[in-house]
Structure formats: structure tokens, C-alpha cells
Design an enzyme around this catalytic site. Structure first.
Site, short mmCIF file in Angstrom:
data_model
loop_
_atom_site.label_atom_id
_atom_site.label_comp_id
_atom_site.label_asym_id
_atom_site.label_seq_id
_atom_site.Cartn_x
_atom_site.Cartn_y
_atom_site.Cartn_z
N ARG A 111 14.90 -116.70 -85.29
CA ARG A 111 15.07 -116.55 -86.73
C ARG A 111 14.48 -117.73 -87.49
O ARG A 111 13.98 -117.58 -88.59
CB ARG A 111 16.56 -116.41 -87.06
CG ARG A 111 16.84 -116.25 -88.55
CD ARG A 111 18.24 -115.80 -88.81
NE ARG A 111 19.23 -116.69 -88.21
CZ ARG A 111 20.53 -116.45 -88.19
NH1 ARG A 111 20.99 -115.34 -88.71
NH2 ARG A 111 21.38 -117.29 -87.62
N LYS A 154 30.96 -109.26 -84.05
CA LYS A 154 30.00 -110.34 -84.27
C LYS A 154 29.82 -111.09 -82.95
O LYS A 154 30.59 -111.98 -82.62
CB LYS A 154 30.51 -111.27 -85.37
CG LYS A 154 29.51 -112.35 -85.76
CD LYS A 154 30.03 -113.17 -86.91
CE LYS A 154 29.01 -114.25 -87.27
NZ LYS A 154 28.79 -115.22 -86.20
N LYS A 187 35.53 -114.12 -89.87
CA LYS A 187 35.76 -114.89 -88.63
C LYS A 187 37.20 -114.74 -88.15
O LYS A 187 38.13 -114.60 -88.94
CB LYS A 187 35.43 -116.37 -88.86
CG LYS A 187 33.97 -116.68 -89.15
CD LYS A 187 33.11 -116.42 -87.93
CE LYS A 187 31.69 -116.91 -88.13
NZ LYS A 187 31.56 -118.36 -88.00
N GLU A 234 20.81 -109.73 -81.17
CA GLU A 234 21.33 -110.96 -80.57
C GLU A 234 21.06 -111.00 -79.08
O GLU A 234 21.34 -110.04 -78.37
CB GLU A 234 22.85 -111.05 -80.78
CG GLU A 234 23.30 -111.14 -82.21
CD GLU A 234 23.23 -112.55 -82.77
OE1 GLU A 234 23.51 -113.51 -82.04
OE2 GLU A 234 22.90 -112.69 -83.97
#
Length: 290
Positions: free
Chosen positions: A22, A1, A221, A83
Site C-alpha cells: 500500500r 478485520k 476495534k 490482506e
């Protein structure tokens, strides 16, 4: 991520038509001119006739025969999502340049990436040496799996994250998490976790969306990084409205690739409870790598 800034790219007849942020999930900000300044974003999709001659690509076609049928349509019209990010090296160089100019250092790579994409002057975007990594491909032609979307993006000329894995069960996911956590420091960019996503496109779409977040994907995470340092001084900072805020001046310490030298002590009840004073040893944490 990757800790970056989400961008959507639209290609028509194989040429980049527009790029947008976005936004609220359905409407974003047009950032096309700035995005054109990022070298890893192709202005024209790769020529499939040339690409197919490469041995690596021929091997992929044998593993995923659907790609041979899907790619011609994608090369004409598709949406690429990914990204925009800044590498650790580029971030260090940007802060070095800030120091030479007598300007304050940037807080973190993600903020620079987001700010650079929104700059009015595209030349500033170009100077920041941003990168782009694709993670999704959308088109009228259905792509059976998420794994094939990654491969299709790479064939069309985009960078994708190395080290992704097709996990067949929950046990493999739980093994993959610590594996990436160990590699975190050696990666050229910041990450704050892994994303686990349903591989089959039809199932993923049937699961739907909750708010902005698809139900078929979840972020695992990593724990926030911590370092120990000493409070050199505590000063008062005057805000725009005249509010006084105590700020701890720290002995500079590296946390998650960023040097931290100040921390706002805005919670007075917590400061009194901890009895925070000059000379104290403290633990500094970057929650979510921010």
C-alpha cells in the site's frame, strides 16, 4: 478485520502482472516475485466458462444479475486488494522452527507476513506459508455494491473472509460486533476488530478519502486482550547506543495466541509510581494485538 499486511494485485488479460504494498496510499513497493510464492494468490484468474457450470455460482448470478455482465470485463483486467496474513497454526510452526535453529521467536504473525513479503529471496516467502484474503475489486466497469465485490473476487479464484454480513441498519451492526468478538478465539487467524463499510459503491466513492482512510469505512476495534502473570526477574538491556533499559522477565503467558515472556520497562516514572518489583503479579496487554 484480519491483522495482516495490505497488498494490491493487478491483472491484465487475466494474468497477474504486478503486486505492490500500500505504501503511502498512492505509491507502493513492488513485491511481485514474492507474492507469486503464495498459493492462495492465483497467477491466472479463474475461467468463467467453467465456473458458471457450478450450482453455487448459478445461484449467485440469480441473486446478483449484474455479475453476469460485470465478470467478463473483470476477468480480463482488474485490481484486487486484500490482506496477506499468517494463520495461527503457521505462526506456531514458524516459531517452532526458529527454536530448533536457536533463533529468537517472531513477535507476531503480522510482522512475519510483512517481512516475508519484502524478503529478497522468494523461497523464504514460500516457506512461511502465507495466505491472502481479498476484500476489494477495482476496475473500469463499476461494481454496484461492496457485497458484489466480495462475490466477484471469490468467483475469480480468491479467498474472502467467511462470516461477513450485509447489515441493513445500525442496530444490526451493533449486534454483529459481539457476535464476531465471541468467535474471535476460534478463528484460524488473528483479527483486531470488524470493518463497517458503506455497501453502495457510488455513495462510498462520493464520501471521499481523509488522508489514507476512506470516509465510507470505519474499523471497530476489539478491546485489547489481557492475561495475568508474575515478574520472575528484572534485568538491564544495553541498547545499540549504550542506553540501559530495564526489562521484565515474565513467567510465560499466552495473550491473543502469542506467548509473552518479556516486557520492556522503558517508562521510569511509571515504574517508580507502580513500584514494579521482582515477584509482582502484573497484567499483560497486547494493544492492537501487537
Amino acid at each position: 478485520k484480519i491483522d495482516g499486511f495490505a497488498i494490491s494485485l493487478t491483472y491484465e488479460k487475466g494474468i497477474l502482472k504486478n503486486a505492490s504494498t500500500r505504501g503511502d496510499g498512492s505509491t507502493g513497493e513492488d513485491v511481485t516475485e514474492n507474492i507469486k510464492m503464495i498459493e492462495s494468490i492465483p497467477l491466472r484468474l479463474a475461467d468463467l466458462n467453467e465456473i458458471k457450470k457450478e450450482k453455487e455460482i448459478q445461484t449467485l448470478f440469480k441473486r446478483f444479475p449484474d455479475l453476469d455482465k460485470i465478470l467478463p470485463a473483470l476477468s480480463r483486467s482488474c485490481e484486487i486488494r486484500g490482506e496477506v496474513y499468517m494463520t495461527k497454526r503457521a505462526f506456531a510452526a514458524a516459531n517452532k522452527e526458529q527454536g530448533k535453529r536457536g533463533l529468537p521467536h517472531f513477535a507476531n504473525p503480522r510482522n512475519i507476513a510483512a517481512g516475508s513479503v519484502r524478503q529478497l529471496d522468494p523461497a523464504i516467502t514460500a516457506a512461511r506459508r502465507l495466505e491472502f484474503s481479498a476484500y476489494d475489486v477495482l476496475a473500469e466497469t463499476e461494481i454496484p455494491t461492496h457485497e458484489e465485490k466480495h462475490i466477484a473476487a471469490r468467483i475469480l479464484g480468491f479467498k474472502t473472509v467467511d462470516g461477513v454480513k450485509h447489515c441493513k441498519n445500525r442496530e444490526e451492526i451493533m449486534e454483529f460486533y459481539p457476535h464476531i468478538l465471541k468467535k474471535r478465539e476460534s478463528l484460524p487467524f488473528l483479527i483486531d476488530g470488524i470493518v463497517v463499510q458503506v455497501n453502495q459503491t457510488q455513495i462510498f466513492e462520493r464520501l471521499g478519502v481523509a488522508g489514507k482512510a476512506p470516509r465510507g469505512a470505519i474499523a471497530f476495534k476489539f478491546p485489547a486482550e489481557e492475561s495475568t502473570t508474575i515478574i520472575k526477574d528484572i534485568i538491564l538491556q544495553v541498547g545499540r547506543t549504550g542506553v540501559l533499559t530495564p526489562v521484565a522477565i515474565l513467567l510465560p503467558v499466552k495473550v491473543g495466541g502469542v506467548t509473552i515472556s518479556r516486557a520492556t520497562l522503558h517508562n521510569m516514572d511509571e515504574i517508580r509510581r507502580l513500584d514494579v518489583r521482582k515477584g509482582d503479579t502484573v497484567i499483560v496487554e497486547r494493544a492492537g494485538d501487537v
